[in-house]
Write a protein that holds these residues in place. Structure first.
Motif, short mmCIF file in Angstrom:
data_model
loop_
_atom_site.label_atom_id
_atom_site.label_comp_id
_atom_site.label_asym_id
_atom_site.label_seq_id
_atom_site.Cartn_x
_atom_site.Cartn_y
_atom_site.Cartn_z
N ILE A 336 -45.08 -53.75 40.69
CA ILE A 336 -44.81 -53.71 39.25
C ILE A 336 -45.35 -52.39 38.73
N ASP A 337 -44.49 -51.60 38.10
CA ASP A 337 -45.00 -50.38 37.45
C ASP A 337 -44.78 -50.48 35.96
N MET A 338 -45.70 -49.85 35.23
CA MET A 338 -45.61 -49.81 33.77
C MET A 338 -45.79 -48.37 33.32
N ALA A 339 -44.97 -47.96 32.35
CA ALA A 339 -45.00 -46.56 31.92
C ALA A 339 -44.47 -46.44 30.50
N THR A 340 -45.11 -45.58 29.72
CA THR A 340 -44.55 -45.14 28.44
C THR A 340 -43.56 -44.04 28.78
N LEU A 341 -42.37 -44.44 29.23
CA LEU A 341 -41.52 -43.50 29.95
C LEU A 341 -40.47 -42.81 29.09
N THR A 342 -39.73 -43.57 28.27
CA THR A 342 -38.59 -42.94 27.60
C THR A 342 -38.51 -43.32 26.13
N GLY A 343 -38.10 -42.36 25.32
CA GLY A 343 -37.77 -42.66 23.93
C GLY A 343 -36.50 -43.49 23.85
N ALA A 344 -35.63 -43.38 24.86
CA ALA A 344 -34.40 -44.15 24.86
C ALA A 344 -34.67 -45.65 24.84
N ALA A 345 -35.73 -46.08 25.52
CA ALA A 345 -36.08 -47.50 25.50
C ALA A 345 -36.46 -47.95 24.10
N ARG A 346 -37.13 -47.09 23.36
CA ARG A 346 -37.52 -47.44 22.00
C ARG A 346 -36.31 -47.44 21.07
N VAL A 347 -35.39 -46.52 21.29
CA VAL A 347 -34.17 -46.52 20.49
C VAL A 347 -33.40 -47.81 20.73
N ALA A 348 -33.38 -48.26 21.98
CA ALA A 348 -32.63 -49.47 22.31
C ALA A 348 -33.27 -50.72 21.76
N LEU A 349 -34.58 -50.85 21.91
CA LEU A 349 -35.25 -52.12 21.60
C LEU A 349 -36.36 -52.02 20.58
N GLY A 350 -36.65 -50.84 20.08
CA GLY A 350 -37.73 -50.70 19.12
C GLY A 350 -39.09 -50.74 19.80
N PRO A 351 -40.16 -50.70 19.01
CA PRO A 351 -41.50 -50.55 19.60
C PRO A 351 -42.10 -51.81 20.20
N ASP A 352 -41.61 -52.99 19.82
CA ASP A 352 -42.33 -54.22 20.16
C ASP A 352 -41.89 -54.86 21.47
N LEU A 353 -40.73 -54.48 21.99
CA LEU A 353 -40.19 -55.13 23.18
C LEU A 353 -40.21 -54.17 24.37
#
Length: 498
Positions: A336-353
């Motif tokens: 399992i890896d975790m990363a503050t990786l992409t702004g695209a993820a935030r555009v898709a789902l916002g900050p909470d998910l």
């Protein structure tokens, strides 16, 4: 935070948690004076609200507290700072263990404050532990979340790669884990070239490093091997593809993935789960200097793949690639890896998910289910293989990011997938690591999103991984097969600390 949950108090005031539904039933059996008081105050049991019920002399007899229906982990978080300072207890005779545990958790989280740099004190009220609460579960979650928040909230000045390594060593020492660190040019000697390439531009005292923790739970010599990997970019300028001022304002949180997996690892070790645990954190500062990695440079990875640098600000996936290749080489049962990786993820789902990518549908479904149950959700996006062509390079095996702006979270996940064998079960979580003030107990600041859901998932995964195979009825005798989860594969041999 846990200091404000106490075993007993000489004198404490009662708190009665009520939802909108239960408020009506409760009111029906109260005196006319109490009903009039509640009505006059306009108390509707809105989650997070509270109301004093005084006696005839005006002294506090009890407080009513508004909560959500079912399991509410946050509404009571408003009370430690909102009620008059003192000690309280819940009227908890009718609370289920799950509800009591949730309310104790909420109270503790309502006492969180990042106060390292503040000179003003803040007082919080105390709560007597509810009798039905699962105390170890509350303590485990609160300590882990507090650790993750503190690490993310600490400015890069005091949370560089060496500081992050010290944090891992402190957690490791508390649980008798072995922690080794490979620092600076030793990364080249031991074949971690992309971690070195990303972090080499930082000052000498902020040199890149790979932090590696190994731990065995009780009786886990034959247990499954779980490897956690976290992105530890302690500050991200964007490198030579320099971020604008606004883009840098929150980059102290770019080690949020590392903080999250460390918090999760602490929960696992505190619970003494019978598994073998490996935690890997590539820790760097993505800085600008004369030897900084350049756009269109080609670097070699630990796996042997060459990577063309399309963007020096897509550095997190580079350092994760080396760590994932090393993790995969030891054939863990799950990465399992975790990363503050992409702004695209935030555009898709916002900050909470947090975004979940996985190469195993059953594991993904299990994590999604546990995330919902814990009120700590994820949302899955696809590892859409046709988008792999966006990472094609004319001069190298792969480019570190797509040239356009489409599907950035997916292409980042596909890049990481290049460093994990198809036979290895793997989940990648693209997280924000921050919350913009969701309410009491969740102040604006660092947040190790998803670790409660992940811990519940790991507990369940471990049960499934260690189940003895059941032969079908009347099956012919056959040689016993040993699953990979039950193999005697040893932990990776730790490297000498540099």
């Amino acid at each position: 935070m846990l200091d404000h949950l106490v075993a007993r108090a000489a004198k404490s005031t009662a708190i009665l948690p009520l939802s909108e539904k239960t408020l009506g039933n409760w009111s029906k059996v109260q005196s006319a004076a109490v009903q009039a008081w509640v009505k006059a105050a306009g108390f509707k049991a809105k989650p997070g609200s509270f109301l004093l019920l005084p006696d005839e002399a005006g002294r506090a007899v009890r407080f009513l507290a508004g909560v959500e229906e079912g399991i509410d982990r946050w509404s009571l978080a408003a009370l430690p700072a909102g009620l008059p300072h003192g000690a309280y207890h819940l009227e908890d005779d009718e609370l289920s263990p799950a509800q009591a545990t949730a309310h104790a958790f909420a109270w503790a989280m309502g006492c969180y404050r990042f106060a390292r740099y503040r000179s003003d004190a803040k007082e919080f009220s105390s709560l007597v532990w509810p009798k039905a609460a699962d105390k170890p579960a509350v303590e485990r979650a609160v300590r882990a979340i507090g650790l993750g928040r503190d690490l993310i909230n600490t400015p890069a000045e005091h949370m560089g790669p060496a500081d992050l390594a010290k944090a891992v060593e402190k957690v490791g020492a508390a649980h008798k884990a072995k922690v080794t660190t490979i620092v600076g040019d030793a990364l080249l000697k031991q074949n971690y070239p992309t971690i070195h390439a990303v972090g080499r531009a930082a000052a000498t005292d902020r040199a890149p490093r790979l932090i590696d923790l190994a731990w065995k739970g009780p009786g886990a010599e034959k247990g499954p091997l779980l490897t956690l990997v976290g992105k530890g970019v302690c500050f991200d300028t964007g490198g030579l593809d320099l971020k604008p001022r606004g883009g840098m304002m929150m980059m102290k949180k770019d080690m949020g993935g590392a903080a999250s997996v460390l918090a999760l690892a602490q929960m696992i070790m505190e619970a003494k789960l019978p598994l073998r645990l490996r935690l890997m954190i590539p820790a760097v500062e993505n800085s600008v200097s004369g030897n900084a990695i350049r756009p269109l440079d080609v670097v070699k990875t630990r796996k042997g793949l060459t990577v063309e640098i399309n963007d020096t600000d897509a550095e997190g996936r580079l350092i994760l690639g080396d760590a994932l290749a090393e993790a995969d080489a030891h054939k863990p049962d799950l990465i399992i890896d975790m990363a503050t990786l992409t702004g695209a993820a935030r555009v898709a789902l916002g900050p909470d998910l947090p975004v979940l990518f996985a190469n195993d549908d059953d594991l993904a479904d299990s994590l999604l289910r546990h995330g919902r149950a814990e009120g700590d959700p994820f949302w899955r996006l696809p590892l859409w293989k046709p988008y792999r062509r966006m990472l094609d390079s004319k001069v190298a095996d792969i480019a570190n990011c797509e040239p356009g702006s489409f599907g950035g979270a997916i292409t980042a996940a596909l890049y990481l997938a290049e460093f994990v064998s198809a036979s290895t079960k793997w989940m990648h979580i693209d997280t924000y690591g921050w919350t913009a003030g969701l309410g009491a107990g969740r102040p604006d600041g660092g947040e190790p999103l998803g670790i409660r859901g992940l811990f519940a998932f790991v507990e369940d995964w471990l049960k499934q991984a260690t189940k003895s195979p059941v032969l079908p009825a009347r099956a012919a005798p056959r040689a016993k097969t040993v699953s990979r989860a039950a193999s005697k594969r040893p932990l990776p041999r730790p490297r000498a600390r540099r």
